[in-house]
Design a protein around this motif. Structure first.
Motif, PDB file in Angstrom:
ATOM      1  N   ALA A 101      -7.525   5.243   8.611  1.00  0.00           N
ATOM      2  CA  ALA A 101      -8.850   4.455   7.683  1.00  0.00           C
ATOM      3  C   ALA A 101      -7.820   4.538   5.944  1.00  0.00           C
ATOM      4  N   ALA A 102      -8.479   3.303   5.982  1.00  0.00           N
ATOM      5  CA  ALA A 102      -7.957   3.261   4.798  1.00  0.00           C
ATOM      6  C   ALA A 102      -8.884   2.870   3.045  1.00  0.00           C
ATOM      7  N   SER A 103      -8.022   3.548   2.079  1.00  0.00           N
ATOM      8  CA  SER A 103      -8.303   3.469   1.185  1.00  0.00           C
ATOM      9  C   SER A 103      -7.828   3.066  -0.496  1.00  0.00           C
ATOM     10  N   GLY A 104      -8.134   1.816  -1.156  1.00  0.00           N
ATOM     11  CA  GLY A 104      -6.900   1.674  -2.126  1.00  0.00           C
ATOM     12  C   GLY A 104      -6.168   0.704  -2.029  1.00  0.00           C
ATOM     13  N   PHE A 105      -5.800  -0.105  -0.361  1.00  0.00           N
ATOM     14  CA  PHE A 105      -5.541  -1.165  -0.199  1.00  0.00           C
ATOM     15  C   PHE A 105      -5.735  -1.771   1.391  1.00  0.00           C
ATOM     16  N   SER A 106      -5.464  -3.001   1.049  1.00  0.00           N
ATOM     17  CA  SER A 106      -5.515  -3.508   2.987  1.00  0.00           C
ATOM     18  C   SER A 106      -4.346  -3.790   3.686  1.00  0.00           C
ATOM     19  N   LEU A 107      -5.404  -2.782   4.990  1.00  0.00           N
ATOM     20  CA  LEU A 107      -4.827  -2.269   5.996  1.00  0.00           C
ATOM     21  C   LEU A 107      -3.631  -4.139   6.713  1.00  0.00           C
ATOM     22  N   ASP A 108      -4.034  -5.396   6.739  1.00  0.00           N
ATOM     23  CA  ASP A 108      -3.379  -6.068   7.012  1.00  0.00           C
ATOM     24  C   ASP A 108      -2.485  -7.044   6.119  1.00  0.00           C
ATOM     25  N   ALA A 109      -2.092  -6.105   4.953  1.00  0.00           N
ATOM     26  CA  ALA A 109      -0.896  -6.407   4.135  1.00  0.00           C
ATOM     27  C   ALA A 109       0.210  -5.310   4.102  1.00  0.00           C
ATOM     28  N   SER A 110      -0.109  -4.342   5.194  1.00  0.00           N
ATOM     29  CA  SER A 110       0.863  -2.662   5.753  1.00  0.00           C
ATOM     30  C   SER A 110       1.305  -3.185   6.520  1.00  0.00           C
ATOM     31  N   SER A 111       2.601  -2.486   7.050  1.00  0.00           N
ATOM     32  CA  SER A 111       2.682  -2.355   8.843  1.00  0.00           C
ATOM     33  C   SER A 111       2.480  -0.781   8.600  1.00  0.00           C
ATOM     34  N   ILE A 112       1.345  -0.527  10.040  1.00  0.00           N
ATOM     35  CA  ILE A 112       1.153   1.017  10.028  1.00  0.00           C
ATOM     36  C   ILE A 112       1.588   1.553  11.571  1.00  0.00           C
ATOM     37  N   GLY A 113       2.237   2.892  11.343  1.00  0.00           N
ATOM     38  CA  GLY A 113       2.615   3.194  12.129  1.00  0.00           C
ATOM     39  C   GLY A 113       1.613   4.557  12.304  1.00  0.00           C
TER      40      GLY A 113
END
Length: 126
Positions: free
Chosen positions: A22-34
């Motif tokens: 879970a992410a807070s403070g930013f959008s996960l779809d705008a980041s690569s997540i590993g």
């Protein structure tokens, strides 16, 4: 910016678990997540990654065909579905984010990731 991994626990060999990030403070779809993992006495290793934008995925050879990474943009969550678990999957699993649109040759490099969540322990044992 914060990431929180959850969903770890005890599973039997051949069983399944689903990890959540879970992410807070930013959008996960705008980041690569590993997803990385660290087994006792071993170095941390990259397991899977989902790229920002097109959602292209990457898996390590050790988990390919058994793990699936996915993203729910509406919930701002990334998941790692782990099936057919093996004792060697036992490790602390971490999710992390990168502002880069990572390619396959970059996903294993920890320095490419900006933020890390706390780990969640996965134990595979009978």
């Amino acid at each position: 910016v914060q990431l929180q991994a959850s969903g770890g626990g005890l599973a039997q060999p051949g069983g399944s678990l689903r990890l959540s990030c879970a992410a807070s403070g930013f959008s996960l779809d705008a980041s690569s997540i590993g997803w990385f993992r660290q087994a006792p006495g071993k170095e941390r290793e990259g397991v899977s990654c989902i790229r920002s934008g097109d959602g292209m995925t990457w898996y390590s050879e050790s988990v390919k065909g058994r793990f699936t990474i996915s993203r729910d943009n509406a919930k701002n969550m990334v998941y790692l579905q782990m099936n057919n678990l093996k004792p060697e999957d036992t490790a602390v699993y971490y999710c992390c984010s990168s502002q880069l649109r990572l390619i396959a040759s970059e996903v294993r490099r920890e320095s490419n990731y900006d933020h890390w969540g706390q780990g969640t322990l996965v134990t595979v044992s009978s």
